[in-house]
Design an enzyme around this catalytic site. Structure first.
Site, PDB file in Angstrom:
ATOM      1  N   ALA A  90      -5.810   2.280   8.177  1.00 42.74           N
ATOM      2  CA  ALA A  90      -4.355   2.405   8.321  1.00 42.74           C
ATOM      3  C   ALA A  90      -4.017   2.973   9.705  1.00 42.74           C
ATOM      4  CB  ALA A  90      -3.805   3.280   7.192  1.00 42.74           C
ATOM      5  N   ASP A 104       0.822  -1.211   0.000  1.00 43.81           N
ATOM      6  CA  ASP A 104       0.000   0.000   0.000  1.00 43.81           C
ATOM      7  C   ASP A 104       0.856   1.261   0.000  1.00 43.81           C
ATOM      8  OD1 ASP A 104      -2.333  -1.395  -0.107  1.00 43.81           O
ATOM      9  OD2 ASP A 104      -2.857  -1.157   2.000  1.00 43.81           O
TER      10      ASP A 104
END
EC number: 2.7.1.23
Length: 292
Positions: A188, A72
């Protein structure tokens, strides 16, 4: 060869053996099917001679689709640049969790072939714009796909600041910092700090204080059209900063104002047909499967 995509850009993590292998396979596979393939300059040299090497901006300008190989973090770095162009972006997961990277690195051909034939779904993810103002003057700015974070630099310690939403005072805060996250970033840093998961279709932002010095302070979700202002106390020490996705760091001094708002740019994320966000959450976060 698809009528949807003609020129495809390849982006990846430099000096990573697994990423290089996948990029080589992708380049050969796409070239054999007649696609024009451009490779981002930081990794082009690792793929061998006679590779068309361009920078990330040129991939945005010339390509119909960008394939990002890595985790990511690589996707975030590419997305902050590519979001300003009308280009689809899809990821091959060579990282750990990989919330934004759908394709498996060792068997991408079938899923990617379907995407290239037009069998895909498009998801628009909005970005944040973070600005640092000093004495009424804009000093620096950048975009973030996941989050913008006010924090005290390299050594964690308490800082003081005020929070305003659309110029309305919300509260003063003594904490180790503040996370302002998009729905994309809600899985996140924000999640690690105790924030809620926001589904990607929500037009919302979440504010998550980092280790607040009061038990009454909790994360709050606000409309994505809101303008968030963090006013740093003049009594703070130096070496504060705003981090965008943990990659770009904007210097902040005592008394500065940080403006965080929805960017006009959006990331055009491509998913294989049948993509299910809740399946992603179950597999990445280890949620329980159906009982009956």
């Amino acid at each position: 060869m698809s009528n949807t995509f003609h020129t495809i850009g390849l982006i990846g993590k430099p000096n990573h053996k697994g990423t290089t292998q996948t990029l080589k396979r992708l380049h050969h596979w796409l070239s054999m099917q007649g696609y024009k393939v451009l490779v981002e300059e930081r990794v082009a040299g690792e793929l061998g001679p006679q590779i068309q090497s361009v920078d990330l901006l040129e991939i945005g300008k010339q390509c119909d689709l960008a394939i990002v190989v890595g985790g990511d973090g690589n996707m975030l770095g590419a997305a902050r640049v590519l979001a300003r162009f009308n280009i689809g972006v899809i990821g091959v997961n060579r990282g750990n969790l990989g919330f934004l990277t759908d394709l498996p690195p060792d068997s991408f051909e079938e899923a990617l072939s379907n995407v290239l034939e037009g069998e895909f779904e498009i998801e628009q993810r909005f970005l944040l714009e973070a600005e640092v103002h000093r004495h009424g003057e804009l000093k620096s700015s950048n975009t973030a796909v996941n989050e913008a974070v006010l924090h005290p630099g390299k050594i964690a310690h308490m800082i003081e600041f005020e929070v305003y939403i659309d110029d309305k005072f919300m509260y003063s805060q003594r904490a180790d910092g503040m996370i302002v996250s998009t729905p994309t970033g809600s899985t996140a840093y924000s999640l690690s700090a105790g924030g809620a998961i926001l589904t990607p279709n929500l037009a919302a932002m979440i504010l998550v204080p980092m280790f607040p010095h009061t038990l009454s302070c909790r994360p709050i979700v606000v409309d994505a059209a809101s303008i968030i202002k963090l006013v740093v106390s003049p009594h703070n020490g130096d070496n504060l900063e705003v981090s965008c996705d943990g990659h770009v760091h904007l210097s902040v001094l005592p008394g500065d104002e940080i403006i965080i708002k929805r960017s006009e740019e959006t990331l055009r994320l491509i998913h294989p047909k049948g993509h299910n966000y809740f399946h992603v959450l179950r597999s990445k976060l280890g949620w329980g499967s159906k009982l009956f």
